[in-house]
Motif scaffolding. Structure first.
Motif, mmCIF file in Angstrom:
data_model
loop_
_atom_site.group_PDB
_atom_site.id
_atom_site.type_symbol
_atom_site.label_atom_id
_atom_site.label_comp_id
_atom_site.label_asym_id
_atom_site.label_seq_id
_atom_site.Cartn_x
_atom_site.Cartn_y
_atom_site.Cartn_z
ATOM 1 N N GLY A 185 61.878 -77.105 63.889
ATOM 2 C CA GLY A 185 63.152 -77.500 64.490
ATOM 3 C C GLY A 185 64.378 -77.114 63.683
ATOM 4 O O GLY A 185 65.501 -77.355 64.105
ATOM 5 N N GLU A 186 64.183 -76.530 62.509
ATOM 6 C CA GLU A 186 65.310 -76.102 61.680
ATOM 7 C C GLU A 186 65.433 -74.581 61.715
ATOM 8 O O GLU A 186 64.428 -73.874 61.849
ATOM 9 C CB GLU A 186 65.101 -76.517 60.224
ATOM 10 C CG GLU A 186 65.484 -77.942 59.900
ATOM 11 C CD GLU A 186 66.985 -78.205 60.052
ATOM 12 O OE1 GLU A 186 67.789 -77.280 59.784
ATOM 13 O OE2 GLU A 186 67.322 -79.326 60.452
ATOM 14 N N THR A 187 66.643 -74.085 61.542
ATOM 15 C CA THR A 187 66.855 -72.641 61.519
ATOM 16 C C THR A 187 66.879 -72.138 60.080
ATOM 17 O O THR A 187 67.600 -72.686 59.237
ATOM 18 C CB THR A 187 68.181 -72.284 62.204
ATOM 19 O OG1 THR A 187 68.105 -72.741 63.559
ATOM 20 C CG2 THR A 187 68.421 -70.784 62.181
ATOM 21 N N PHE A 188 66.082 -71.121 59.825
ATOM 22 C CA PHE A 188 66.032 -70.469 58.519
ATOM 23 C C PHE A 188 66.327 -68.979 58.691
ATOM 24 O O PHE A 188 66.189 -68.435 59.784
ATOM 25 C CB PHE A 188 64.649 -70.633 57.886
ATOM 26 C CG PHE A 188 64.302 -72.046 57.534
ATOM 27 C CD1 PHE A 188 64.587 -72.558 56.280
ATOM 28 C CD2 PHE A 188 63.702 -72.875 58.469
ATOM 29 C CE1 PHE A 188 64.275 -73.873 55.956
ATOM 30 C CE2 PHE A 188 63.391 -74.191 58.159
ATOM 31 C CZ PHE A 188 63.679 -74.695 56.894
ATOM 32 N N TYR A 189 66.703 -68.350 57.593
ATOM 33 C CA TYR A 189 66.898 -66.898 57.600
ATOM 34 C C TYR A 189 65.887 -66.257 56.646
ATOM 35 O O TYR A 189 66.078 -66.278 55.434
ATOM 36 C CB TYR A 189 68.340 -66.552 57.209
ATOM 37 C CG TYR A 189 69.288 -66.701 58.372
ATOM 38 C CD1 TYR A 189 69.706 -67.964 58.788
ATOM 39 C CD2 TYR A 189 69.715 -65.596 59.089
ATOM 40 C CE1 TYR A 189 70.546 -68.112 59.890
ATOM 41 C CE2 TYR A 189 70.553 -65.734 60.190
ATOM 42 C CZ TYR A 189 70.962 -66.983 60.590
ATOM 43 O OH TYR A 189 71.777 -67.117 61.680
ATOM 44 N N PRO A 190 64.820 -65.711 57.204
ATOM 45 C CA PRO A 190 63.819 -65.058 56.355
ATOM 46 C C PRO A 190 64.314 -63.701 55.853
ATOM 47 O O PRO A 190 65.048 -63.000 56.548
ATOM 48 C CB PRO A 190 62.631 -64.861 57.308
ATOM 49 C CG PRO A 190 63.236 -64.799 58.669
ATOM 50 C CD PRO A 190 64.468 -65.654 58.632
ATOM 51 N N ILE A 191 63.923 -63.376 54.638
ATOM 52 C CA ILE A 191 64.151 -62.035 54.082
ATOM 53 C C ILE A 191 62.788 -61.530 53.632
ATOM 54 O O ILE A 191 62.173 -62.115 52.736
ATOM 55 C CB ILE A 191 65.112 -62.087 52.876
ATOM 56 C CG1 ILE A 191 66.498 -62.565 53.311
ATOM 57 C CG2 ILE A 191 65.192 -60.714 52.195
ATOM 58 C CD1 ILE A 191 67.452 -62.839 52.140
ATOM 59 N N SER A 246 56.595 -69.480 47.086
ATOM 60 C CA SER A 246 58.069 -69.520 47.114
ATOM 61 C C SER A 246 58.576 -69.734 48.536
ATOM 62 O O SER A 246 59.539 -70.465 48.772
ATOM 63 C CB SER A 246 58.670 -68.216 46.590
ATOM 64 O OG SER A 246 58.157 -67.893 45.340
ATOM 65 N N MET A 247 57.920 -69.075 49.482
ATOM 66 C CA MET A 247 58.334 -69.180 50.880
ATOM 67 C C MET A 247 58.187 -70.615 51.390
ATOM 68 O O MET A 247 59.105 -71.171 52.000
ATOM 69 C CB MET A 247 57.467 -68.212 51.707
ATOM 70 C CG MET A 247 57.642 -68.266 53.206
ATOM 71 S SD MET A 247 56.556 -66.980 53.961
ATOM 72 C CE MET A 247 56.580 -67.522 55.675
ATOM 73 N N PHE A 360 66.372 -61.153 45.521
ATOM 74 C CA PHE A 360 66.375 -62.085 46.647
ATOM 75 C C PHE A 360 67.636 -62.947 46.663
ATOM 76 O O PHE A 360 68.265 -63.127 47.717
ATOM 77 C CB PHE A 360 65.123 -62.988 46.598
ATOM 78 C CG PHE A 360 65.140 -64.065 47.632
ATOM 79 C CD1 PHE A 360 64.855 -63.775 48.960
ATOM 80 C CD2 PHE A 360 65.481 -65.375 47.301
ATOM 81 C CE1 PHE A 360 64.897 -64.751 49.936
ATOM 82 C CE2 PHE A 360 65.523 -66.362 48.266
ATOM 83 C CZ PHE A 360 65.232 -66.052 49.583
ATOM 84 N N ASP A 361 68.029 -63.470 45.518
ATOM 85 C CA ASP A 361 69.172 -64.391 45.481
ATOM 86 C C ASP A 361 70.459 -63.731 45.968
ATOM 87 O O ASP A 361 71.266 -64.352 46.663
ATOM 88 C CB ASP A 361 69.383 -64.951 44.065
ATOM 89 C CG ASP A 361 68.323 -65.986 43.704
ATOM 90 O OD1 ASP A 361 67.609 -66.442 44.625
ATOM 91 O OD2 ASP A 361 68.201 -66.312 42.507
ATOM 92 N N LYS A 373 72.859 -71.972 56.509
ATOM 93 C CA LYS A 373 71.415 -72.240 56.618
ATOM 94 C C LYS A 373 70.695 -71.756 55.364
ATOM 95 O O LYS A 373 71.279 -71.064 54.525
ATOM 96 C CB LYS A 373 70.830 -71.517 57.832
ATOM 97 C CG LYS A 373 71.580 -71.743 59.121
ATOM 98 C CD LYS A 373 71.315 -73.114 59.696
ATOM 99 C CE LYS A 373 71.917 -73.192 61.090
ATOM 100 N NZ LYS A 373 72.002 -74.511 61.642
ATOM 101 N N THR A 374 69.415 -72.102 55.287
ATOM 102 C CA THR A 374 68.620 -71.714 54.129
ATOM 103 C C THR A 374 67.943 -70.363 54.364
ATOM 104 O O THR A 374 67.324 -70.154 55.405
ATOM 105 C CB THR A 374 67.521 -72.777 53.868
ATOM 106 O OG1 THR A 374 68.157 -74.046 53.701
ATOM 107 C CG2 THR A 374 66.715 -72.451 52.625
ATOM 108 N N ALA A 375 68.076 -69.468 53.385
ATOM 109 C CA ALA A 375 67.333 -68.204 53.438
ATOM 110 C C ALA A 375 66.008 -68.392 52.709
ATOM 111 O O ALA A 375 65.956 -69.082 51.688
ATOM 112 C CB ALA A 375 68.136 -67.072 52.801
ATOM 113 N N ILE A 376 64.946 -67.813 53.247
ATOM 114 C CA ILE A 376 63.630 -67.967 52.618
ATOM 115 C C ILE A 376 63.012 -66.602 52.320
ATOM 116 O O ILE A 376 63.137 -65.669 53.101
ATOM 117 C CB ILE A 376 62.650 -68.767 53.524
ATOM 118 C CG1 ILE A 376 62.508 -68.089 54.899
ATOM 119 C CG2 ILE A 376 63.114 -70.208 53.685
ATOM 120 C CD1 ILE A 376 61.354 -68.630 55.715
ATOM 121 N N PRO A 377 62.341 -66.486 51.147
ATOM 122 C CA PRO A 377 61.578 -65.252 50.905
ATOM 123 C C PRO A 377 60.416 -65.225 51.883
ATOM 124 O O PRO A 377 59.723 -66.232 52.056
ATOM 125 C CB PRO A 377 61.096 -65.401 49.458
ATOM 126 C CG PRO A 377 61.171 -66.846 49.154
ATOM 127 C CD PRO A 377 62.180 -67.470 50.074
#
Ligand SMILES: [Zn+2]
Length: 441
Positions: A185-191, A246-247, A360-361, A373-377
């Protein structure tokens, strides 16, 4: 069709026009036929006075590379593929190669995978070429053919035949990532920082054969059937990697405490599978990145109704966690399904080593400050050209920023009605610019 692929020296201000021009080249792979599209990029470089080179294994399937000089930091590579997947047997509201703008979106094959990324990268490359202030490093742009069919004419060819092109590259920006993804239910930004490995197996089963009018036991068909049922019913063992840890930790941080704690339990191999079963959302991605997977896809054998075949075969599409080998997954399949099969490795594409997360950072900060929003590896469950770059020691980050939170991106990738919001393409182009201007190696 609006055939205009007009080029002038303000094109860098119009990434959406670049995208629409790219979509209008029908680069469906197979056969690809990327040459007109790559030649158009060459024409753009000529208009801007930028030198470029093309490299070809097949003259109809070229690859194009250009470089802008900058400071002494390790160069950044922006790269993408211009081929696309087919459109047959799909419903399309608009012609997939017309790049119609409707409802605030560009419609067409490649709008998301990944002519949008190529357009963003090219617009930034051209923009930086026109600016007085150089970057902290050289900037390299590469557009390739043939990603969707494995890269034999594209990046695989380049790293095998022209590895010197990548000698000094610090890191690369390509697909997959930068767009919103919903988890719990939350939006994340994967990289994307790492990816699984393609491993195709053929399993052959042999047994008693003969005339099909007599009862026959211990047949190849029976063994195949038991194997398929066992593979269907069982997960393979859990394999956790630093990237996936980490993800999952980054995902947990972005969720409320209860949800986050439940997700962190995935990192206990004794609990992973039970947690996956209980998660109240589609957790197939988390399942995929914590296991080797094996999907039987093609069965062959038997050619006459009244002959019991001596041998039957099944192709299995396995996707391996980084560090795992074909022998490892064969052993896992034997544990799950017995040892009736003779396995042959049909194809194995070794993937990248575990991700360093070194850059990544930088990319995460750009996304997080623009979206809140939170970005995730992200460990990619499929394979991309990043695996080829890994063979020459270049680490790749998936960063095609799109803030299209209302559109189910994963549902329209490779499907009918692939489309991307016009505003999002402009937004993403700015994010790539910020990342390039922030980078100093
Ligand atoms: Zn792609």
């Amino acid at each position: 069709m609006e055939a205009s692929h007009a080029v002038d020296d303000t094109l860098h201000e119009r990434p959406v026009d670049i995208l629409r021009s790219l979509i209008r080249f029908e680069t469906v792979n197979p056969p690809g036929n990327e040459r007109p599209c790559i030649e158009w990029i060459g024409e753009v470089f000529e208009t801007y006075g930028i030198e470029y080179k093309t490299y070809t294994k097949d003259p109809d399937r070229p690859n194009i590379i250009a470089r802008i000089p900058g400071g002494n930091d390790p160069p950044v590579l922006l790269y993408g593929h211009v081929d696309v997947v087919p459109v047959t047997d799909q419903e399309w509201t608009h012609d997939p190669f017309e790049a119609v703008i409707d409802d605030g979106m560009v419609w067409g094959r490649g709008a998301l995978d990944m002519k949008d990324g190529v357009a963003m990268f090219l617009a930034n490359f051209l923009r930086i070429a026109t600016e007085d202030e150089p970057l902290a490093s050289d900037l390299v742009f590469l557009a390739v053919s043939d990603e969707e069919a494995g890269g034999e004419f594209g990046l695989e060819f380049l790293v095998e035949e022209h590895p010197e092109l990548f000698d000094d590259i610090g890191f690369a920006i390509g697909e997959f990532g930068g767009y919103p993804m919903e988890v719990a239910g939350e939006t994340f930004y994967p990289i994307q920082v790492n990816e699984k490995q393609v491993c195709w197996l053929e399993a052959t089963f042999t047994g008693n054969s003969g005339h099909a009018s007599l009862p026959t036991v211990d047949t190849a068909m029976g063994k195949l059937g038991r194997f398929l049922a066992a593979v269907d019913e069982h997960r393979l063992p859990v394999h956790l990697t630093p990237t996936v840890e980490s993800m999952i930790e980054a995902l947990a941080e972005g969720l409320d405490e209860d949800e986050g704690d439940r997700l962190l339990e995935l990192l206990d191999p004794g609990k992973t599978d039970a947690v996956l079963e209980e998660l109240p959302f589609d957790a197939r991605v988390l399942d995929a990145v914590t296991h080797n997977t094996a999907n039987p896809t093609i069965v062959s054998g038997g050619d006459k109704e009244n002959v019991v075949p001596e041998a039957v075969r099944v192709r299995i599409d396995c996707r391996l966690v980084p560090g795992q080998t074909p022998d490892d997954v064969i052993t896992e399949l034997q544990t799950v399904a017995g040892d009736d099969a003779d396995f042959e490795v049909v194809r194995f594409d070794e993937g990248p080593p575990p991700a360093s997360l070194e850059h990544f950072d930088l990319l995460a900060d750009v996304l997080e400050s623009a979206t809140g929003k939170t970005a995730i590896p992200f460990m990619m469950y499929g394979a991309t050209d990043a695996r080829h770059l890994a063979q020459v020691g270049v680490e790749s980050y998936g960063f095609i920023p799109l803030n299209m939170e209302d559109i189910p991106l994963l549902d329209i990738l490779h499907s009918g009605d692939e489309r991307v919001p016009v505003d999002s393409v402009a937004w993403g182009t700015e994010r790539v610019y910020e990342a390039l201007r922030t980078y100093a190696g």
